[in-house]
Motif scaffolding. Structure first.
Motif, PDB file in Angstrom:
ATOM      1  N   VAL A 194      78.264 -21.051  31.840  1.00 36.48           N
ATOM      2  CA  VAL A 194      78.390 -22.375  31.727  1.00 36.48           C
ATOM      3  C   VAL A 194      79.596 -22.814  32.494  1.00 36.48           C
ATOM      4  N   LYS A 195      80.545 -21.844  32.971  1.00 40.96           N
ATOM      5  CA  LYS A 195      81.511 -22.202  33.679  1.00 40.96           C
ATOM      6  C   LYS A 195      81.255 -22.127  34.925  1.00 40.96           C
ATOM      7  N   ASN A 196      80.035 -21.413  35.557  1.00 48.37           N
ATOM      8  CA  ASN A 196      79.922 -21.321  36.794  1.00 48.37           C
ATOM      9  C   ASN A 196      78.613 -22.036  37.316  1.00 48.37           C
ATOM     10  N   THR A 197      78.464 -22.987  36.278  1.00 48.16           N
ATOM     11  CA  THR A 197      77.237 -23.915  36.737  1.00 48.16           C
ATOM     12  C   THR A 197      77.643 -25.373  37.059  1.00 48.16           C
ATOM     13  N   GLU A 198      76.926 -26.083  37.984  1.00 49.05           N
ATOM     14  CA  GLU A 198      77.350 -27.533  38.295  1.00 49.05           C
ATOM     15  C   GLU A 198      76.770 -28.531  37.499  1.00 49.05           C
TER      16      GLU A 198
ATOM     17  N   ALA B 155      77.931 -11.936  23.616  1.00 47.24           N
ATOM     18  CA  ALA B 155      77.090 -13.371  23.806  1.00 47.24           C
ATOM     19  C   ALA B 155      77.600 -14.458  24.282  1.00 47.24           C
ATOM     20  N   LYS B 156      78.956 -14.718  23.575  1.00 45.09           N
ATOM     21  CA  LYS B 156      79.736 -15.792  23.784  1.00 45.09           C
ATOM     22  C   LYS B 156      80.474 -15.479  25.166  1.00 45.09           C
ATOM     23  N   ALA B 157      80.737 -14.632  25.683  1.00 43.41           N
ATOM     24  CA  ALA B 157      81.041 -14.103  26.847  1.00 43.41           C
ATOM     25  C   ALA B 157      80.388 -14.579  28.048  1.00 43.41           C
ATOM     26  N   ARG B 158      79.031 -14.188  27.859  1.00 44.86           N
ATOM     27  CA  ARG B 158      77.891 -14.056  28.773  1.00 44.86           C
ATOM     28  C   ARG B 158      77.665 -15.793  28.777  1.00 44.86           C
ATOM     29  N   PHE B 159      77.643 -16.413  27.765  1.00 39.55           N
ATOM     30  CA  PHE B 159      77.289 -17.928  27.725  1.00 39.55           C
ATOM     31  C   PHE B 159      78.558 -18.695  28.449  1.00 39.55           C
TER      32      PHE B 159
ATOM     33  N   LEU C  44      82.885   3.751  -1.365  1.00 47.27           N
ATOM     34  CA  LEU C  44      83.664   3.883  -0.066  1.00 47.27           C
ATOM     35  C   LEU C  44      82.456   3.993   1.069  1.00 47.27           C
ATOM     36  N   ALA C  45      81.342   4.507   0.947  1.00 44.26           N
ATOM     37  CA  ALA C  45      80.385   4.916   1.735  1.00 44.26           C
ATOM     38  C   ALA C  45      79.634   3.527   1.951  1.00 44.26           C
ATOM     39  N   ASN C  46      79.267   2.807   0.832  1.00 46.47           N
ATOM     40  CA  ASN C  46      78.673   1.468   1.099  1.00 46.47           C
ATOM     41  C   ASN C  46      79.566   0.503   1.887  1.00 46.47           C
ATOM     42  N   ARG C  47      80.797   0.584   1.437  1.00 48.15           N
ATOM     43  CA  ARG C  47      81.815  -0.212   2.313  1.00 48.15           C
ATOM     44  C   ARG C  47      82.252   0.090   3.875  1.00 48.15           C
ATOM     45  N   THR C  48      82.089   1.258   3.986  1.00 50.78           N
ATOM     46  CA  THR C  48      82.121   1.753   5.342  1.00 50.78           C
ATOM     47  C   THR C  48      80.824   1.592   6.172  1.00 50.78           C
ATOM     48  N   ARG C  49      79.777   1.475   5.602  1.00 52.54           N
ATOM     49  CA  ARG C  49      78.452   1.078   6.406  1.00 52.54           C
ATOM     50  C   ARG C  49      78.695  -0.359   6.522  1.00 52.54           C
ATOM     51  N   ASN C  50      79.181  -1.332   5.602  1.00 51.09           N
ATOM     52  CA  ASN C  50      79.401  -2.675   5.778  1.00 51.09           C
ATOM     53  C   ASN C  50      80.423  -2.969   6.879  1.00 51.09           C
ATOM     54  N   ALA C  51      81.484  -2.360   6.953  1.00 50.84           N
ATOM     55  CA  ALA C  51      82.550  -2.540   7.756  1.00 50.84           C
ATOM     56  C   ALA C  51      82.094  -2.578   9.230  1.00 50.84           C
ATOM     57  N   ILE C  52      81.355  -1.186   9.383  1.00 53.90           N
ATOM     58  CA  ILE C  52      80.932  -0.966  10.771  1.00 53.90           C
ATOM     59  C   ILE C  52      79.813  -2.182  11.233  1.00 53.90           C
ATOM     60  N   GLU C  53      78.797  -2.437  10.515  1.00 56.18           N
ATOM     61  CA  GLU C  53      77.848  -3.191  10.763  1.00 56.18           C
ATOM     62  C   GLU C  53      78.426  -4.693  10.942  1.00 56.18           C
ATOM     63  N   GLN C  54      79.467  -5.093  10.167  1.00 62.76           N
ATOM     64  CA  GLN C  54      80.187  -6.422  10.451  1.00 62.76           C
ATOM     65  C   GLN C  54      80.897  -6.535  11.808  1.00 62.76           C
ATOM     66  N   ALA C  55      81.439  -5.337  12.205  1.00 64.19           N
ATOM     67  CA  ALA C  55      82.222  -5.201  13.402  1.00 64.19           C
ATOM     68  C   ALA C  55      81.207  -5.259  14.493  1.00 64.19           C
ATOM     69  N   GLU C  56      80.137  -4.467  14.342  1.00 65.67           N
ATOM     70  CA  GLU C  56      79.246  -4.541  15.461  1.00 65.67           C
ATOM     71  C   GLU C  56      78.460  -5.862  15.658  1.00 65.67           C
ATOM     72  N   ALA C  57      78.427  -6.799  14.607  1.00 66.37           N
ATOM     73  CA  ALA C  57      77.771  -7.956  14.721  1.00 66.37           C
ATOM     74  C   ALA C  57      78.837  -8.997  15.404  1.00 66.37           C
ATOM     75  N   ARG C  58      80.106  -8.813  15.213  1.00 64.02           N
ATOM     76  CA  ARG C  58      81.038  -9.692  15.717  1.00 64.02           C
ATOM     77  C   ARG C  58      81.284  -9.225  17.144  1.00 64.02           C
ATOM     78  N   ALA C  59      81.212  -7.758  17.700  1.00 68.13           N
ATOM     79  CA  ALA C  59      81.229  -7.637  18.764  1.00 68.13           C
ATOM     80  C   ALA C  59      79.870  -8.072  19.798  1.00 68.13           C
ATOM     81  N   GLU C  60      78.905  -8.091  19.190  1.00 68.87           N
ATOM     82  CA  GLU C  60      77.828  -8.487  19.883  1.00 68.87           C
ATOM     83  C   GLU C  60      77.921 -10.086  19.980  1.00 68.87           C
ATOM     84  N   LEU C  61      78.322 -10.773  18.930  1.00 65.88           N
ATOM     85  CA  LEU C  61      78.524 -12.488  19.115  1.00 65.88           C
ATOM     86  C   LEU C  61      79.607 -12.567  20.322  1.00 65.88           C
TER      87      LEU C  61
END
Length: 259
Positions: free
Chosen positions: A149-153, A141-145, A121-138
């Motif tokens: 690109v939507k505001n450039t000519e 980054a996608k939102a910034r990208f 459970l402890a291992n899966r908890t840490r993995n679940a959090i890290e995966q969620a953090e990675a998805r959030a960062e992605l």
């Protein structure tokens, strides 16, 4: 709820179990990991209040509790926190309970039992959090990208190692007369027939083996074909980056050479 940051960040896990002794045992195993701290609630209602008041990075819940099951809690959580990791950890489970939990959006389901189950459970908890953090960062980054690109000519285009178009922004319609969806998956020679595709793809293959950067198209001019068949000269500045799943990609900014 704020997302966590670097490796020194402590992730806060909410443990929900009407048996305080079991909750304390879960907490003990989780806090062996220096990046995990726990808070405990013994009812679904109190757990929801805690979520409103604190930054929580993961929820671990029992299934059968007074007045509300763990799946009831999960369904309530998903209304406001669709991406929050949620693990159902129960001694009264079954394949039906597991199926309901996954259908309701649980991140994982584990039966209680031996001490090894708590380690798991402890291992899966840490993995679940890290995966969620990675998805959030992605997603950030996608939102910034996307905002960029939507505001450039200028036309922004991404191609893969085989020179297939992975992405192009709306500005391509002004430049070349194509809707972005018309170019999705097309070869780059659809719009730039004389680009050095063969040389480019050979360079990619060789450099992947050598581990060196291989394409330098900064400021290179090419003859492009408009959707109406006319030709114009464009200038492209490409840069290269590597992704875990898609391999090497090349994103470039394209404009008319006389701009």
């Amino acid at each position: 709820m704020d997302s966590a940051g670097d490796d020194t960040t402590q992730y806060r896990v909410l443990v929900v179990d009407d048996d305080e002794e079991v909750a304390a045992t879960i907490s003990l195993y989780l806090e062996d990991d220096t990046n995990l701290e726990t808070v405990i609630e013994t009812s679904a209602a109190d757990a929801l209040d805690r979520l409103d008041d604190e930054d929580i990075h993961c929820v671990i819940s029992d299934y059968r509790m007074p007045r509300a099951t763990g799946i009831d809690l999960l369904e309530d959580i998903r209304e406001d926190y669709p991406a929050l990791p949620f693990l159902l950890f129960t001694a009264r489970g079954s394949e039906l309970v597991a199926s309901k939990a996954i259908s309701a959006g649980a991140t994982d389901y584990l039966p209680k039992g031996s001490p090894e189950k708590y380690d798991l459970l402890a291992n899966r908890t840490r993995n679940a959090i890290e995966q969620a953090e990675a998805r959030a960062e992605l997603e950030r980054a996608k939102a910034r990208f996307d905002a960029l690109v939507k505001n450039t000519e200028y036309t922004v285009i991404t191609i893969d190692e085989a020179s297939r178009i992975e992405y192009v922004n709306d500005a391509v319609e002004e430049l070349l007369g194509y809707a972005p969806e018309d170019l999705d998956g097309e070869h780059l020679d659809t719009i730039i027939p004389d680009h050095p595709a063969a040389d480019h793809e050979t360079a990619v293959e060789n450099s992947l083996e050598a581990g060196e950067k291989h394409v330098d198209w900064n400021g290179t001019e090419f003859s492009a074909v408009h959707a109406d068949g006319t030709e114009l000269t464009v200038e492209i500045a490409f840069d290269e980056y590597e992704t875990g799943s898609a391999g090497h990609l090349f994103t470039g900014v394209m404009r008319r050479a006389d701009d």
